[in-house]
Design a protein around this motif. Structure first.
Motif, PDB file in Angstrom:
ATOM      1  N   UNK A 249      -5.606 -13.265  -4.594  1.00 32.94           N
ATOM      2  CA  UNK A 249      -5.766 -14.225  -3.505  1.00 32.94           C
ATOM      3  C   UNK A 249      -4.677 -15.290  -3.545  1.00 32.94           C
ATOM      4  N   UNK A 250      -4.382 -15.784  -4.735  1.00 31.37           N
ATOM      5  CA  UNK A 250      -3.333 -16.797  -4.863  1.00 31.37           C
ATOM      6  C   UNK A 250      -1.977 -16.222  -4.474  1.00 31.37           C
ATOM      7  N   UNK A 251      -1.696 -14.995  -4.920  1.00 36.08           N
ATOM      8  CA  UNK A 251      -0.422 -14.363  -4.608  1.00 36.08           C
ATOM      9  C   UNK A 251      -0.299 -14.064  -3.118  1.00 36.08           C
ATOM     10  N   UNK A 252      -1.409 -13.668  -2.488  1.00 35.58           N
ATOM     11  CA  UNK A 252      -1.394 -13.405  -1.042  1.00 35.58           C
ATOM     12  C   UNK A 252      -1.115 -14.684  -0.260  1.00 35.58           C
ATOM     13  N   UNK A 253      -1.682 -15.784  -0.720  1.00 33.41           N
ATOM     14  CA  UNK A 253      -1.475 -17.063  -0.035  1.00 33.41           C
ATOM     15  C   UNK A 253      -0.009 -17.482  -0.072  1.00 33.41           C
ATOM     16  N   UNK A 254       0.695 -17.071  -1.119  1.00 38.33           N
ATOM     17  CA  UNK A 254       2.118 -17.397  -1.248  1.00 38.33           C
ATOM     18  C   UNK A 254       3.017 -16.326  -0.627  1.00 38.33           C
ATOM     19  N   UNK A 255       2.398 -15.245  -0.137  1.00 38.04           N
ATOM     20  CA  UNK A 255       3.184 -14.157   0.425  1.00 38.04           C
ATOM     21  C   UNK A 255       3.873 -13.296  -0.611  1.00 38.04           C
ATOM     22  N   UNK A 256       3.378 -13.340  -1.859  1.00 35.27           N
ATOM     23  CA  UNK A 256       4.039 -12.617  -2.947  1.00 35.27           C
ATOM     24  C   UNK A 256       3.568 -11.170  -3.070  1.00 35.27           C
ATOM     25  N   UNK A 257       2.296 -10.916  -2.807  1.00 33.51           N
ATOM     26  CA  UNK A 257       1.740  -9.578  -2.999  1.00 33.51           C
ATOM     27  C   UNK A 257       0.907  -9.160  -1.799  1.00 33.51           C
ATOM     28  N   UNK A 258       0.800  -7.842  -1.633  1.00 34.09           N
ATOM     29  CA  UNK A 258      -0.017  -7.243  -0.588  1.00 34.09           C
ATOM     30  C   UNK A 258      -0.990  -6.275  -1.245  1.00 34.09           C
ATOM     31  N   UNK A 259      -2.250  -6.336  -0.837  1.00 31.69           N
ATOM     32  CA  UNK A 259      -3.235  -5.410  -1.391  1.00 31.69           C
ATOM     33  C   UNK A 259      -3.006  -4.006  -0.838  1.00 31.69           C
ATOM     34  N   UNK A 260      -3.148  -3.011  -1.698  1.00 29.17           N
ATOM     35  CA  UNK A 260      -2.977  -1.605  -1.334  1.00 29.17           C
ATOM     36  C   UNK A 260      -4.336  -0.914  -1.384  1.00 29.17           C
ATOM     37  N   UNK A 261      -4.591  -0.037  -0.421  1.00 30.61           N
ATOM     38  CA  UNK A 261      -5.856   0.709  -0.359  1.00 30.61           C
ATOM     39  C   UNK A 261      -7.061  -0.222  -0.473  1.00 30.61           C
ATOM     40  N   UNK A 262      -7.192  -1.194   0.444  1.00 30.24           N
ATOM     41  CA  UNK A 262      -8.301  -2.155   0.351  1.00 30.24           C
ATOM     42  C   UNK A 262      -9.681  -1.521   0.476  1.00 30.24           C
ATOM     43  N   UNK A 263      -9.763  -0.310   1.060  1.00 31.91           N
ATOM     44  CA  UNK A 263     -11.061   0.359   1.182  1.00 31.91           C
ATOM     45  C   UNK A 263     -11.466   1.072  -0.106  1.00 31.91           C
ATOM     46  N   UNK A 264     -10.558   1.114  -1.066  1.00 29.10           N
ATOM     47  CA  UNK A 264     -10.864   1.737  -2.366  1.00 29.10           C
ATOM     48  C   UNK A 264     -11.051   0.635  -3.409  1.00 29.10           C
ATOM     49  N   UNK A 265     -11.603   1.014  -4.530  1.00 29.81           N
ATOM     50  CA  UNK A 265     -11.747   0.052  -5.621  1.00 29.81           C
ATOM     51  C   UNK A 265     -11.577   0.753  -6.964  1.00 29.81           C
TER      52      UNK A 265
END
Length: 301
Positions: A249-265
């Motif tokens: 969440x912190x990395x997403x807020x900074x635009x550093x990372x993008x989640x991959x396959x959000x429907x999987x865990x």
């Protein structure tokens, strides 16, 4: 022979702390001669030489160094035990020595720890951040963590919660190599692997949208031993990695990372606090572990 006088331990510790017999005597209110006699009595009881003495200096033997460390902990625990028995002692005090995994930093543990110390002004926290196995007993630690149910009978386990990481990478990496659209496509990417208990992970157990577990083989040229290195490598665009939700969440807020396959865990792991048997009854340790469990329950990890 056996040690019959606890005061001899206090004398020994003070001599090493002061660096001289006379200086230790002044602190303790004893003559240098009496200090020397008590040291001799202690060495005779132990059957080993703790110190070698010259006219100018004291030299601590290897055995003496080990015994000094043990004496410090014994005297500290004795002092804490005596304070806890005082009827006027209404507030919990003392030092809690804790070893936490590096991933805890991503959960905001330091901000939360600051709040804990504000509400417990007499408790001192000594913390070490490490993903390597630590001998709690040998190191004098009060609390550590363990993935899965602890199997060491000399330690008490307290359930803290489950951790289920997310899959992520930088926008730059995904723009260069493409966004995986299914778990098996991860096998075609550079995945940052980690070492746990001396074993390098060769697959990720991914639960797909249908609830089926797929053991996806992974490969990559970078292998990390701790979360700090892993996180830095992911943000540098080295490859795809697994990251706790709080850190993502912190990395997403900074635009550093993008989640991959959000429907999987990812199949989660269960985290336990481990406490050497006996220390779990210390009020300061109980307060800290209860707080740590409550802190983990507030996280969607």
């Amino acid at each position: 022979m056996t040690i019959e006088h606890i005061e001899d331990l206090k004398v020994y510790v003070q001599v090493i702390d002061s660096g001289h017999l006379a200086a230790a005597g002044r602190v303790l209110g004893l003559s240098a001669t009496l200090v020397s006699r008590r040291l001799a009595r202690l060495e005779a009881a132990l059957g080993v030489r703790l110190l070698t003495r010259t006219t100018r200096r004291l030299h601590v033997t290897d055995e003496g160094k080990v015994f000094y460390s043990r004496c410090q902990r014994i005297l500290s625990e004795l002092a804490h035990a005596q304070r806890e028995l005082l009827p006027t002692s209404n507030e919990i005090s003392g030092t809690v020595r804790v070893v936490l995994p590096t991933s805890m930093l991503s959960y905001g543990i330091m901000d939360a720890l600051n709040d804990f110390m504000l509400h417990n002004p007499l408790i001192v926290i000594q913390v070490q951040i490490s993903d390597e196995p630590v001998d709690l007993l040998a190191g004098g630690w009060d609390v550590g963590t363990h993935i899965g149910v602890p199997n060491d009978s000399s330690h008490i386990g307290r359930h803290l919660g489950a951790v289920s990481p997310k899959i992520a990478a930088t926008p730059e990496y995904l723009a260069r190599y493409g966004l995986p659209e299914s778990p098996l496509e991860l096998s075609q990417h550079d995945c940052i692997r980690v070492v746990r208990r001396g074993v390098v992970h060769e697959y990720w157990p991914i639960i797909d949208k249908q609830g089926e577990v797929q053991k996806v083989p992974i490969s990559g040229r970078l292998i990390c031993h701790d979360f700090i290195t892993l996180y830095s490598a992911m943000c540098a665009g080295v490859g795809i990695g697994l990251i706790p939700l709080a850190a993502l969440r912190k990395a997403q807020a900074k635009g550093e990372l993008i989640e991959i396959l959000p429907d999987c865990r990812i199949e989660g792991v269960t985290l336990y606090a481990i406490i050497p048997a006996g220390r779990n009854k210390l009020p300061r340790v109980q307060v800290f572990v209860n707080w740590l469990r409550s802190f983990m329950e507030t996280l969607d990890v």
